[in-house]
Motif scaffolding. Structure first.
Motif, PDB file in Angstrom:
ATOM      1  N   SER A 265      -2.225  22.600  14.028  1.00  0.00           N
ATOM      2  CA  SER A 265      -0.976  23.478  13.645  1.00  0.00           C
ATOM      3  C   SER A 265      -0.425  23.295  12.075  1.00  0.00           C
ATOM      4  CB  SER A 265      -0.092  23.517  14.694  1.00  0.00           C
ATOM      5  OG  SER A 265       0.918  21.697  14.173  1.00  0.00           O
ATOM      6  N   GLU A 266       0.608  24.082  12.084  1.00  0.00           N
ATOM      7  CA  GLU A 266       0.888  24.149  10.863  1.00  0.00           C
ATOM      8  C   GLU A 266       1.477  22.870  10.282  1.00  0.00           C
ATOM      9  OE1 GLU A 266       2.824  27.823   8.755  1.00  0.00           O
ATOM     10  OE2 GLU A 266       1.032  28.876   8.681  1.00  0.00           O
ATOM     11  N   ALA A 267       3.079  22.852  11.545  1.00  0.00           N
ATOM     12  CA  ALA A 267       3.604  21.391  11.533  1.00  0.00           C
ATOM     13  C   ALA A 267       2.523  20.769  11.804  1.00  0.00           C
ATOM     14  CB  ALA A 267       4.330  22.094  12.978  1.00  0.00           C
ATOM     15  N   HIS A 268       2.027  20.096  12.103  1.00  0.00           N
ATOM     16  CA  HIS A 268       0.978  19.154  11.846  1.00  0.00           C
ATOM     17  C   HIS A 268       0.848  18.332  10.790  1.00  0.00           C
ATOM     18  CE1 HIS A 268      -1.799  15.902  12.965  1.00  0.00           C
ATOM     19  NE2 HIS A 268      -0.659  15.748  14.141  1.00  0.00           N
ATOM     20  N   ASN A 269      -0.049  19.636   9.804  1.00  0.00           N
ATOM     21  CA  ASN A 269      -0.490  18.924   8.827  1.00  0.00           C
ATOM     22  C   ASN A 269       0.714  19.029   7.585  1.00  0.00           C
ATOM     23  OD1 ASN A 269      -2.818  20.051   9.458  1.00  0.00           O
ATOM     24  ND2 ASN A 269      -2.773  22.293   8.769  1.00  0.00           N
ATOM     25  N   ALA A 270       1.556  19.749   8.240  1.00  0.00           N
ATOM     26  CA  ALA A 270       3.192  19.601   7.690  1.00  0.00           C
ATOM     27  C   ALA A 270       3.725  17.910   7.531  1.00  0.00           C
ATOM     28  CB  ALA A 270       3.590  20.901   7.266  1.00  0.00           C
ATOM     29  N   LEU A 271       3.632  17.492   9.253  1.00  0.00           N
ATOM     30  CA  LEU A 271       4.332  16.474   9.143  1.00  0.00           C
ATOM     31  C   LEU A 271       3.801  15.113   9.405  1.00  0.00           C
ATOM     32  CD1 LEU A 271       6.455  18.498  12.020  1.00  0.00           C
ATOM     33  CD2 LEU A 271       7.403  17.654  10.227  1.00  0.00           C
ATOM     34  N   HIS A 272       2.104  15.240   9.630  1.00  0.00           N
ATOM     35  CA  HIS A 272       1.505  14.475   9.898  1.00  0.00           C
ATOM     36  C   HIS A 272       0.588  14.666   9.384  1.00  0.00           C
ATOM     37  CE1 HIS A 272       3.683  12.451  12.931  1.00  0.00           C
ATOM     38  NE2 HIS A 272       3.891  13.876  13.501  1.00  0.00           N
ATOM     39  N   GLY A 273       0.003  15.651   7.604  1.00  0.00           N
ATOM     40  CA  GLY A 273      -0.663  15.427   7.235  1.00  0.00           C
ATOM     41  C   GLY A 273      -0.825  14.986   5.212  1.00  0.00           C
ATOM     42  N   ALA A 274      -0.122  13.898   5.092  1.00  0.00           N
ATOM     43  CA  ALA A 274       0.720  14.267   3.765  1.00  0.00           C
ATOM     44  C   ALA A 274      -0.441  13.085   2.844  1.00  0.00           C
ATOM     45  CB  ALA A 274       1.687  13.626   3.215  1.00  0.00           C
ATOM     46  N   ASP A 275      -0.737  13.371   1.688  1.00  0.00           N
ATOM     47  CA  ASP A 275      -1.323  12.343   0.760  1.00  0.00           C
ATOM     48  C   ASP A 275      -0.586  11.002   0.362  1.00  0.00           C
ATOM     49  OD1 ASP A 275      -2.800  11.397  -1.711  1.00  0.00           O
ATOM     50  OD2 ASP A 275      -4.462  12.465  -1.500  1.00  0.00           O
ATOM     51  N   VAL A 276      -0.781  10.011   0.238  1.00  0.00           N
ATOM     52  CA  VAL A 276       0.287   9.091   0.348  1.00  0.00           C
ATOM     53  C   VAL A 276      -0.505   7.869  -1.125  1.00  0.00           C
ATOM     54  CG1 VAL A 276       1.490   9.500   2.075  1.00  0.00           C
ATOM     55  CG2 VAL A 276       0.136   7.935   2.383  1.00  0.00           C
ATOM     56  N   SER A 277      -1.584   8.336  -1.601  1.00  0.00           N
ATOM     57  CA  SER A 277      -2.299   7.302  -1.817  1.00  0.00           C
ATOM     58  C   SER A 277      -1.084   7.277  -3.303  1.00  0.00           C
ATOM     59  CB  SER A 277      -3.395   8.103  -2.367  1.00  0.00           C
ATOM     60  OG  SER A 277      -3.250   9.427  -3.083  1.00  0.00           O
ATOM     61  N   ARG A 278      -0.591   7.861  -3.640  1.00  0.00           N
ATOM     62  CA  ARG A 278       0.244   7.573  -4.996  1.00  0.00           C
ATOM     63  C   ARG A 278       1.247   6.204  -4.182  1.00  0.00           C
ATOM     64  NH1 ARG A 278       5.446  10.398  -8.138  1.00  0.00           N
ATOM     65  NH2 ARG A 278       4.030   9.345 -10.621  1.00  0.00           N
ATOM     66  N   ALA A 279       2.140   6.266  -3.741  1.00  0.00           N
ATOM     67  CA  ALA A 279       2.844   5.029  -2.824  1.00  0.00           C
ATOM     68  C   ALA A 279       1.971   4.045  -2.465  1.00  0.00           C
ATOM     69  CB  ALA A 279       3.349   5.997  -1.800  1.00  0.00           C
ATOM     70  N   LEU A 280       1.335   4.433  -1.437  1.00  0.00           N
ATOM     71  CA  LEU A 280      -0.200   2.743  -1.854  1.00  0.00           C
ATOM     72  C   LEU A 280      -0.524   2.190  -2.818  1.00  0.00           C
ATOM     73  CD1 LEU A 280      -1.980   4.744   1.230  1.00  0.00           C
ATOM     74  CD2 LEU A 280      -0.456   3.289   1.853  1.00  0.00           C
ATOM     75  N   ALA A 281      -0.411   2.790  -3.316  1.00  0.00           N
ATOM     76  CA  ALA A 281      -1.213   2.265  -4.759  1.00  0.00           C
ATOM     77  C   ALA A 281       0.449   1.541  -5.330  1.00  0.00           C
ATOM     78  CB  ALA A 281      -1.863   3.290  -6.526  1.00  0.00           C
ATOM     79  N   THR A 282       1.255   1.361  -5.708  1.00  0.00           N
ATOM     80  CA  THR A 282       2.196   1.323  -6.388  1.00  0.00           C
ATOM     81  C   THR A 282       2.881   0.681  -4.818  1.00  0.00           C
ATOM     82  OG1 THR A 282       4.077   3.298  -5.630  1.00  0.00           O
ATOM     83  CG2 THR A 282       3.204   3.321  -7.679  1.00  0.00           C
ATOM     84  N   GLY A 283       2.486  -0.101  -3.830  1.00  0.00           N
ATOM     85  CA  GLY A 283       2.395  -1.081  -2.870  1.00  0.00           C
ATOM     86  C   GLY A 283       3.641  -0.874  -1.673  1.00  0.00           C
ATOM     87  N   LEU A 284       3.404   0.576  -1.390  1.00  0.00           N
ATOM     88  CA  LEU A 284       3.390   0.941   0.317  1.00  0.00           C
ATOM     89  C   LEU A 284       2.817  -0.140   1.060  1.00  0.00           C
ATOM     90  CD1 LEU A 284       4.966   1.941   1.854  1.00  0.00           C
ATOM     91  CD2 LEU A 284       3.603   4.428   1.883  1.00  0.00           C
ATOM     92  N   ARG A 285       3.470  -1.179   1.730  1.00  0.00           N
ATOM     93  CA  ARG A 285       2.488  -1.740   3.155  1.00  0.00           C
ATOM     94  C   ARG A 285       3.116  -0.911   4.335  1.00  0.00           C
ATOM     95  NH1 ARG A 285       0.073  -1.866  -0.137  1.00  0.00           N
ATOM     96  NH2 ARG A 285      -0.624  -3.236  -1.729  1.00  0.00           N
ATOM     97  N   CYS A 286       2.235  -1.508   5.143  1.00  0.00           N
ATOM     98  CA  CYS A 286       2.541  -0.388   6.625  1.00  0.00           C
ATOM     99  C   CYS A 286       2.573  -1.032   8.054  1.00  0.00           C
ATOM    100  CB  CYS A 286       2.080   1.343   6.805  1.00  0.00           C
ATOM    101  SG  CYS A 286       2.506   2.104   5.425  1.00  0.00           S
ATOM    102  N   ARG A 287       3.203  -1.827   8.544  1.00  0.00           N
ATOM    103  CA  ARG A 287       3.561  -2.818   9.073  1.00  0.00           C
ATOM    104  C   ARG A 287       2.681  -2.113  10.606  1.00  0.00           C
ATOM    105  NH1 ARG A 287       8.772  -5.076   9.870  1.00  0.00           N
ATOM    106  NH2 ARG A 287       8.872  -4.587   7.143  1.00  0.00           N
ATOM    107  N   PRO A 288       2.272  -2.704  11.333  1.00  0.00           N
ATOM    108  CA  PRO A 288       1.786  -1.780  13.176  1.00  0.00           C
ATOM    109  C   PRO A 288       2.687  -1.296  13.969  1.00  0.00           C
ATOM    110  CG  PRO A 288       0.660  -4.216  13.145  1.00  0.00           C
ATOM    111  CD  PRO A 288       1.654  -4.564  11.888  1.00  0.00           C
ATOM    112  N   VAL A 289       2.230  -0.393  14.109  1.00  0.00           N
ATOM    113  CA  VAL A 289       3.412  -0.117  15.331  1.00  0.00           C
ATOM    114  C   VAL A 289       3.269  -0.431  16.632  1.00  0.00           C
ATOM    115  CG1 VAL A 289       1.014   1.380  16.470  1.00  0.00           C
ATOM    116  CG2 VAL A 289       3.040   2.791  16.803  1.00  0.00           C
ATOM    117  N   THR A 290       2.800  -1.956  16.715  1.00  0.00           N
ATOM    118  CA  THR A 290       3.682  -2.115  17.542  1.00  0.00           C
ATOM    119  C   THR A 290       4.843  -3.047  17.338  1.00  0.00           C
ATOM    120  OG1 THR A 290       2.117  -4.223  17.262  1.00  0.00           O
ATOM    121  CG2 THR A 290       1.672  -2.624  19.238  1.00  0.00           C
TER     122      THR A 290
END
Length: 333
Positions: A266-291
């Motif tokens: 759906s359009e909503a899935h693309n919008a809410l769960h489909g962003a390109d985050v390469s810029r944030a990852l390249a500047t230090g974003l680290r994401c912990r496990p979902v658990t």
């Protein structure tokens, strides 16, 4: 580092204040005093919506300001103008909602933005309020001293929106649980503590400009999120995976009645769960496990008695138990 957090006692603002205090920073929080301040921070009282409500901020200097405001943009404008000569950088926590609907899957920070927003506006709607807040920050601090944190779905301890707390509370009740399929549907979100750490790093490194702040696409799936809820609560819950068409045919509202979930493709899935985050990852974003996100949120919920705080300006989340049972029965579960 000298940090001023406008707010600083609820969800994202609190996470920023806690993380900064944990680093040994000199942290000042400015708010109405309705909640206990984070230990190790200095408290200034004021109501930015009231006449002379910013009086407590007329003195002092800071290396960075973090602002999570999500109502009338003129409140951001007033604060940013007051602080522009006494603060090095203005970090405004915005939203991916500022992109014109519907952004395609893989959209970057260059995607078209919503129109009609103004820095001096009263409250209108969430997306224009956030875009107006961005404009206000850039107007006062310039593009080189402002950071626009375009967050998406934020989860974790202190959540006052009701998404993950609702799932945890529902699964803790046990029994058959309407689980929106497919199990392997990729999700994109950010733990509020990872958001906070990135913000502090951005202030230290003197970053500027807009950043999509979310985990990489598919960092977790719906199945992994709900399995983590079952594991964290230790409940005797039976996840009954149900086809999206069955859910939609029953009139169930994605995102709200079944929090976090929107139909695949759906359009909503693309919008809410489909962003390109390469810029944030390249500047230090680290994401912990979902658990870890789920377990720590459950621990926090238990510590406060099992009922999460709820922002009055956000819709209530979750499906009515009668409707849930009816859909499960109709689906042969």
């Amino acid at each position: 580092m000298r940090l001023l957090v406008l707010g600083g006692t609820e969800f994202a603002g609190r996470a920023v204040a806690e993380a900064a205090a944990g680093r040994g920073w000199d942290v000042t929080v400015f708010n109405r005093g309705r909640h206990a301040p984070v230990p190790g921070t200095r408290f200034l009282r004021g109501d930015r919506t009231a006449p002379d409500g910013l009086a407590a901020l007329t003195d002092g200097a800071w290396d960075a300001v973090v602002d999570t405001w999500s109502s009338a943009p003129r409140a951001v404008q007033d604060a940013a103008r007051l602080l522009r000569r006494r603060a090095g950088r203005y970090v405004y926590v915005s939203s991916c909602s500022v992109y014109a609907w519907a952004p395609p899957a893989g959209y970057t920070e260059e995607a078209p933005l919503v129109e009609g927003a103004r820095a001096d506006a009263d409250a209108t709607d969430y997306l224009r309020d956030k875009r107006g807040g961005e404009l206000a920050a850039v107007e006062a601090f310039g593009a080189d001293r402002s950071v626009l944190v375009r967050a998406g779905l934020i989860l974790g301890p202190y959540e006052n929106v009701g998404r993950l707390p609702w799932w945890l509370t529902r699964i803790a009740r046990g029994g058959p649980v309407l689980a929106p399929g497919p199990r392997d549907l990729p999700l994109q979100y950010v733990d509020v503590r990872d958001l906070a750490e990135w913000i502090l790093g951005a202030a230290e490194r003197e970053l500027s400009g807009p950043y999509n702040l979310l985990s990489p696409q598919g960092h977790a799936t719906t199945g992994e999120l709900l399995d983590a809820c079952v594991q964290a609560t230790g409940a005797d819950a039976d996840l009954r995976w149900t086809d999206p068409d069955t859910i939609l045919a029953a009139g169930i509202e994605p995102w709200t009645q079944l929090p976090v979930w929107v139909p695949p493709g759906s359009e909503a899935h693309n919008a809410l769960h489909g962003a390109d985050v390469s810029r944030a990852l390249a500047t230090g974003l680290r994401c912990r496990p979902v658990t870890e996100t789920v377990t720590d949120t459950w621990t926090w919920l238990q510590d406060i008695g099992g009922t999460a705080p709820q922002r009055p300006d956000r819709t209530l989340k979750g499906i009515d138990p009668v409707l849930e049972a009816r859909v499960l029965g109709a689906a042969g579960h």
